[in-house]
Scaffold this motif. Structure first.
Motif, PDB file in Angstrom:
ATOM      1  N   TYR A 101      44.648  32.216  34.799  1.00  0.00           N
ATOM      2  CA  TYR A 101      43.858  33.379  34.383  1.00  0.00           C
ATOM      3  C   TYR A 101      43.332  34.133  35.613  1.00  0.00           C
ATOM      4  O   TYR A 101      43.436  35.364  35.702  1.00  0.00           O
ATOM      5  CB  TYR A 101      42.690  32.906  33.505  1.00  0.00           C
ATOM      6  CG  TYR A 101      42.080  33.972  32.637  1.00  0.00           C
ATOM      7  CD1 TYR A 101      41.252  34.961  33.172  1.00  0.00           C
ATOM      8  CD2 TYR A 101      42.306  33.989  31.267  1.00  0.00           C
ATOM      9  CE1 TYR A 101      40.683  35.921  32.365  1.00  0.00           C
ATOM     10  CE2 TYR A 101      41.748  34.956  30.456  1.00  0.00           C
ATOM     11  CZ  TYR A 101      40.937  35.918  31.013  1.00  0.00           C
ATOM     12  OH  TYR A 101      40.369  36.887  30.214  1.00  0.00           O
ATOM     13  N   ILE A 102      42.774  33.384  36.563  1.00  0.00           N
ATOM     14  CA  ILE A 102      42.229  34.005  37.778  1.00  0.00           C
ATOM     15  C   ILE A 102      43.333  34.716  38.555  1.00  0.00           C
ATOM     16  O   ILE A 102      43.145  35.835  39.062  1.00  0.00           O
ATOM     17  CB  ILE A 102      41.546  32.945  38.664  1.00  0.00           C
ATOM     18  CG1 ILE A 102      40.319  32.363  37.951  1.00  0.00           C
ATOM     19  CG2 ILE A 102      41.152  33.544  40.014  1.00  0.00           C
ATOM     20  CD1 ILE A 102      39.237  33.378  37.631  1.00  0.00           C
ATOM     21  N   ASN A 103      44.510  34.107  38.658  1.00  0.00           N
ATOM     22  CA  ASN A 103      45.612  34.749  39.372  1.00  0.00           C
ATOM     23  C   ASN A 103      46.051  36.035  38.682  1.00  0.00           C
ATOM     24  O   ASN A 103      46.413  37.016  39.348  1.00  0.00           O
ATOM     25  CB  ASN A 103      46.784  33.787  39.511  1.00  0.00           C
ATOM     26  CG  ASN A 103      46.537  32.711  40.557  1.00  0.00           C
ATOM     27  OD1 ASN A 103      45.708  32.898  41.447  1.00  0.00           O
ATOM     28  ND2 ASN A 103      47.238  31.601  40.452  1.00  0.00           N
ATOM     29  N   ALA A 104      46.030  36.042  37.344  1.00  0.00           N
ATOM     30  CA  ALA A 104      46.338  37.274  36.615  1.00  0.00           C
ATOM     31  C   ALA A 104      45.329  38.359  36.954  1.00  0.00           C
ATOM     32  O   ALA A 104      45.689  39.531  37.130  1.00  0.00           O
ATOM     33  CB  ALA A 104      46.356  37.002  35.112  1.00  0.00           C
ATOM     34  N   CYS A 105      44.061  37.975  37.073  1.00  0.00           N
ATOM     35  CA  CYS A 105      43.032  38.944  37.490  1.00  0.00           C
ATOM     36  C   CYS A 105      43.298  39.466  38.894  1.00  0.00           C
ATOM     37  O   CYS A 105      43.107  40.650  39.174  1.00  0.00           O
ATOM     38  CB  CYS A 105      41.637  38.303  37.431  1.00  0.00           C
ATOM     39  SG  CYS A 105      41.020  37.943  35.782  1.00  0.00           S
ATOM     40  N   HIS A 106      43.757  38.572  39.787  1.00  0.00           N
ATOM     41  CA  HIS A 106      44.029  38.976  41.173  1.00  0.00           C
ATOM     42  C   HIS A 106      45.056  40.106  41.240  1.00  0.00           C
ATOM     43  O   HIS A 106      44.984  40.962  42.138  1.00  0.00           O
ATOM     44  CB  HIS A 106      44.556  37.789  41.985  1.00  0.00           C
ATOM     45  CG  HIS A 106      43.510  36.802  42.386  1.00  0.00           C
ATOM     46  ND1 HIS A 106      42.224  37.161  42.732  1.00  0.00           N
ATOM     47  CD2 HIS A 106      43.585  35.444  42.509  1.00  0.00           C
ATOM     48  CE1 HIS A 106      41.538  36.074  43.052  1.00  0.00           C
ATOM     49  NE2 HIS A 106      42.336  35.018  42.925  1.00  0.00           N
ATOM     50  N   VAL A 107      46.012  40.115  40.330  1.00  0.00           N
ATOM     51  CA  VAL A 107      47.031  41.168  40.337  1.00  0.00           C
ATOM     52  C   VAL A 107      46.377  42.546  40.320  1.00  0.00           C
ATOM     53  O   VAL A 107      46.835  43.483  40.985  1.00  0.00           O
ATOM     54  CB  VAL A 107      47.991  40.999  39.140  1.00  0.00           C
ATOM     55  CG1 VAL A 107      48.902  42.219  38.987  1.00  0.00           C
ATOM     56  CG2 VAL A 107      48.824  39.731  39.300  1.00  0.00           C
ATOM     57  N   PHE A 108      45.273  42.666  39.589  1.00  0.00           N
ATOM     58  CA  PHE A 108      44.635  43.970  39.413  1.00  0.00           C
ATOM     59  C   PHE A 108      43.787  44.392  40.608  1.00  0.00           C
ATOM     60  O   PHE A 108      43.253  45.505  40.622  1.00  0.00           O
ATOM     61  CB  PHE A 108      43.817  43.964  38.121  1.00  0.00           C
ATOM     62  CG  PHE A 108      44.690  43.943  36.898  1.00  0.00           C
ATOM     63  CD1 PHE A 108      45.105  45.112  36.294  1.00  0.00           C
ATOM     64  CD2 PHE A 108      45.122  42.731  36.371  1.00  0.00           C
ATOM     65  CE1 PHE A 108      45.928  45.096  35.188  1.00  0.00           C
ATOM     66  CE2 PHE A 108      45.947  42.695  35.264  1.00  0.00           C
ATOM     67  CZ  PHE A 108      46.355  43.878  34.664  1.00  0.00           C
TER      68      PHE A 108
END
Length: 332
Positions: A101-108
């Motif tokens: 989840y955190i890595n998905a946030c990092h994309v943004f």
């Protein structure tokens, strides 16, 4: 209100993608359907279809469409886009807020928010824990501690007699337990939830009014909706745990609850957490849902005899236009 003709991306949960059609239990179903009916171009994706290529944030996604009053997506036609291609992104995957989840946030981190409106901004989601940061609004919060220390947890339970222990990164009551001074499994529960004392949890005083359910107060920008619903404890449970019609009641906000929610909304709007659900009992906020808050649209419609999706969508379009600098601020 000026009608927008824009492209929208929804980042949803894998389970919601699997059961995309006929799924009016979930908020995304109503939002996507309403946007499509208003001639928005809508695409859907999931966390593991987000990626970066050098400095560009990208996604593989599928176009959604409406047919026979239902929504579908073009499963056989995946498309690849730079995320800044979209005018608006709804970031709404469900917890757990784990490393994926955190890595998905990092994309943004690589998306220009001046170009793309993000609801809620994943960078803000990454920085705001739904339980931990309840104490930003301490006077509205139950007495609580956040710790991994078993002795502190047991001392808190002895002091307050009744307490709730919950993990910091899950949703829908997962891992939430009731504790009191008679609980003979308290050591096992604490060891399990704290991962043998290595993982922090929240422990809150038990609110007696929660036996009658908790209200879900809905926020969009700085606007607090009058429409709300009470979620009732499940059979043989102390908390709401079953998404079934018999576990909902019609509710109205008190003046005190609305004033409290407006104060919270003003802060959250300032940090780009626009779409929020507060869980409230006994005049206290138990949780601030910012990841994928359910707006219980079907239930509000059934209990209030209205089309809440229309009310919500009008406010949502107004919020989008406001963040794009197209209309004066009136979401208050």
């Amino acid at each position: 209100m000026t009608q927008l003709q824009q492209t929208v991306l929804f980042v949803i949960d894998n389970l919601e993608l699997k059961y995309f059609e006929f799924n009016d239990l979930v908020t995304n179903f109503w939002l996507i359907k309403e946007l499509l009916q208003r001639d928005f171009e809508v695409f859907v994706t999931v966390k593991n279809k987000l990626f970066t290529e050098n400095e560009y944030a990208k996604t593989i996604c599928w176009q959604a469409y409406v047919k026979d009053n239902n929504i579908f997506y073009k499963k056989e036609e995946p498309k690849e886009y730079i995320i800044e291609h979209f005018d608006v992104v709804f970031f709404r995957p469900d917890p757990p807020v784990d490393i994926d989840y955190i890595n998905a946030c990092h994309v943004f981190d690589y998306v220009d928010t001046e170009r793309t409106v993000m609801i809620n901004n994943p960078v803000a989601v990454k920085n705001f824990n739904e339980k931990f940061h309840l104490n930003y609004f301490n006077r509205y919060a139950p007495q609580n501690i956040v710790t991994a220390d078993a002795d502190k947890i047991k001392s808190f339970v002895r002091e307050h007699k009744k307490a709730i222990i919950k993990p910091l990164n899950r949703c829908f009551g997962s891992g939430v337990y009731y504790l009191d001074t008679e609980e003979r499994n308290i050591n096992a529960i604490i060891r399990n939830l704290t991962n043998e004392g290595k993982t922090m949890v929240m422990v809150q005083e038990y609110l007696e009014g929660a036996v009658h359910g908790d209200k879900r107060i809905l926020i969009l920008g700085e606007h607090v909706f009058d429409e709300c619903i009470t979620k009732l404890p499940g059979k043989d449970d102390f908390k709401f745990s079953i998404h079934s019609d018999k576990y909902f009641e019609t509710s109205k906000l008190t003046e005190e609850e609305k004033k409290m929610a407006q104060e919270v909304a003003k802060y959250l709007n300032s940090v780009e957490l626009y779409m929020v659900g507060l869980d409230v009992a006994d005049g206290k906020i138990m949780e601030i849902n910012v990841t994928s808050p359910c707006y219980f649209i079907r239930e509000i419609n059934a209990h209030n005899g209205e089309k809440f999706q229309d009310v919500l969508m009008d406010k949502l379009i107004e919020l989008i236009e406001l963040k794009q600098g197209k209309v004066p601020a009136s979401l208050c």
